[in-house]
Design a protein around this motif. Structure first.
Motif, short mmCIF file in Angstrom:
data_model
loop_
_atom_site.label_atom_id
_atom_site.label_comp_id
_atom_site.label_asym_id
_atom_site.label_seq_id
_atom_site.Cartn_x
_atom_site.Cartn_y
_atom_site.Cartn_z
N VAL A 60 8.62 -7.46 5.87
CA VAL A 60 9.84 -8.26 5.96
C VAL A 60 11.03 -7.39 5.58
O VAL A 60 11.01 -6.73 4.54
N THR A 61 12.06 -7.40 6.42
CA THR A 61 13.30 -6.69 6.10
C THR A 61 14.32 -7.72 5.64
O THR A 61 14.49 -8.76 6.27
N MET A 62 15.00 -7.41 4.53
CA MET A 62 15.94 -8.35 3.93
C MET A 62 17.37 -7.81 4.03
O MET A 62 17.77 -6.94 3.25
N PRO A 63 18.13 -8.30 5.02
CA PRO A 63 19.50 -7.83 5.18
C PRO A 63 20.36 -8.07 3.94
O PRO A 63 21.24 -7.27 3.62
N TRP A 120 10.21 -5.05 2.52
CA TRP A 120 9.06 -5.41 1.69
C TRP A 120 7.83 -5.25 2.57
O TRP A 120 7.61 -6.03 3.49
N LEU A 121 7.06 -4.19 2.31
CA LEU A 121 5.90 -3.86 3.14
C LEU A 121 4.67 -3.79 2.25
O LEU A 121 4.64 -2.99 1.31
N PRO A 152 -6.86 -4.23 1.28
CA PRO A 152 -8.19 -4.10 1.85
C PRO A 152 -8.64 -5.41 2.52
O PRO A 152 -8.45 -6.48 1.94
N PRO A 153 -9.22 -5.32 3.70
CA PRO A 153 -9.76 -6.52 4.34
C PRO A 153 -10.78 -7.19 3.41
O PRO A 153 -11.54 -6.50 2.72
N GLY A 154 -10.78 -8.49 3.37
CA GLY A 154 -11.72 -9.22 2.54
C GLY A 154 -11.29 -9.34 1.09
O GLY A 154 -12.00 -9.93 0.28
N GLN A 155 -10.15 -8.80 0.75
CA GLN A 155 -9.63 -8.91 -0.61
C GLN A 155 -8.15 -9.33 -0.52
O GLN A 155 -7.24 -8.57 -0.85
N PRO A 156 -7.90 -10.57 -0.08
CA PRO A 156 -6.54 -11.01 0.21
C PRO A 156 -5.62 -11.19 -0.99
O PRO A 156 -4.41 -11.29 -0.82
N ASP A 157 -6.16 -11.20 -2.19
CA ASP A 157 -5.33 -11.45 -3.36
C ASP A 157 -4.78 -10.19 -4.02
O ASP A 157 -4.10 -10.27 -5.04
N VAL A 158 -5.05 -9.00 -3.44
CA VAL A 158 -4.54 -7.74 -3.99
C VAL A 158 -3.90 -6.94 -2.85
O VAL A 158 -4.47 -6.83 -1.77
N ALA A 159 -2.71 -6.39 -3.13
CA ALA A 159 -2.02 -5.61 -2.10
C ALA A 159 -1.29 -4.42 -2.72
O ALA A 159 -0.90 -4.45 -3.89
N PHE A 160 -1.13 -3.37 -1.93
CA PHE A 160 -0.29 -2.24 -2.28
C PHE A 160 1.09 -2.49 -1.68
O PHE A 160 1.20 -2.81 -0.49
N VAL A 161 2.14 -2.33 -2.49
CA VAL A 161 3.52 -2.39 -1.99
C VAL A 161 3.91 -0.96 -1.64
O VAL A 161 3.93 -0.09 -2.52
N LEU A 162 4.18 -0.71 -0.38
CA LEU A 162 4.60 0.62 0.07
C LEU A 162 6.12 0.66 -0.04
O LEU A 162 6.83 0.18 0.82
N ASN A 163 6.59 1.21 -1.14
CA ASN A 163 7.98 1.08 -1.55
C ASN A 163 8.71 2.42 -1.52
O ASN A 163 8.23 3.39 -2.11
N VAL A 164 9.86 2.47 -0.87
CA VAL A 164 10.70 3.66 -0.86
C VAL A 164 11.60 3.60 -2.10
O VAL A 164 12.30 2.61 -2.30
#
Length: 137
Positions: A34-37, A44-45, A49-61
């Motif tokens: 999602v891009t937030m003007p 926000w990217l 991992p597939p099968g583990q929907p409750d954990v994510a990596f935020v790829l942040n600049v």
């Protein structure tokens, strides 16, 4: 109160390059893009991992509005050195996962080796983040 891990931040200089690595080579899935003007075009990217929907990596600049200009370069320099922390990814077959990841171009700095707790290997992403690929006994 119940706390749980939901997101882990990864500093990256280029979100599209990070997306190509994490999705294209590691097989993760995009969770949010999602891009937030209203925040100067902040993107926000997240991937996970597939099968583990409750954990994510935020790829942040590391740039405003997340960090100030000078700090961003310092953060990326630490990441490139491999000194900005490390991560463990679990697998049921470390040697098999190693072979599969090598075949798609992931560069390992340590091949699978048996240790007291299991078998593990280490690779780095294109930016310097260290990952241990671990098969526990």
């Amino acid at each position: 109160m119940r706390l749980r891990l939901t997101h882990v931040n990864l500093w990256v200089p280029d979100q599209d390059e990070a997306l190509a690595f994490y999705v294209g080579k590691l097989g993760m899935e995009v969770r949010e893009d999602v891009t937030m003007p209203e925040m100067g075009g902040y993107r926000w990217l997240t991937v996970g991992p597939p099968g583990q929907p409750d954990v994510a990596f935020v790829l942040n600049v590391p740039r405003p509005p997340v960090v100030d200009d000078g700090s961003g370069d310092q953060l990326l320099a630490l990441v490139a050195k491999g000194t900005a922390g490390g991560f463990h990814l679990g697998t049921d077959d470390c040697r098999g996962a190693y072979e599969e990841l090598v075949s798609v171009g992931v560069e390992f700095v340590e091949e699978p080796e048996e240790r007291p707790y299991g078998i593990d290997a280490m690779f780095r992403d294109p930016f310097g983040h260290r990952f241990r690929l671990v098969q526990l006994f």
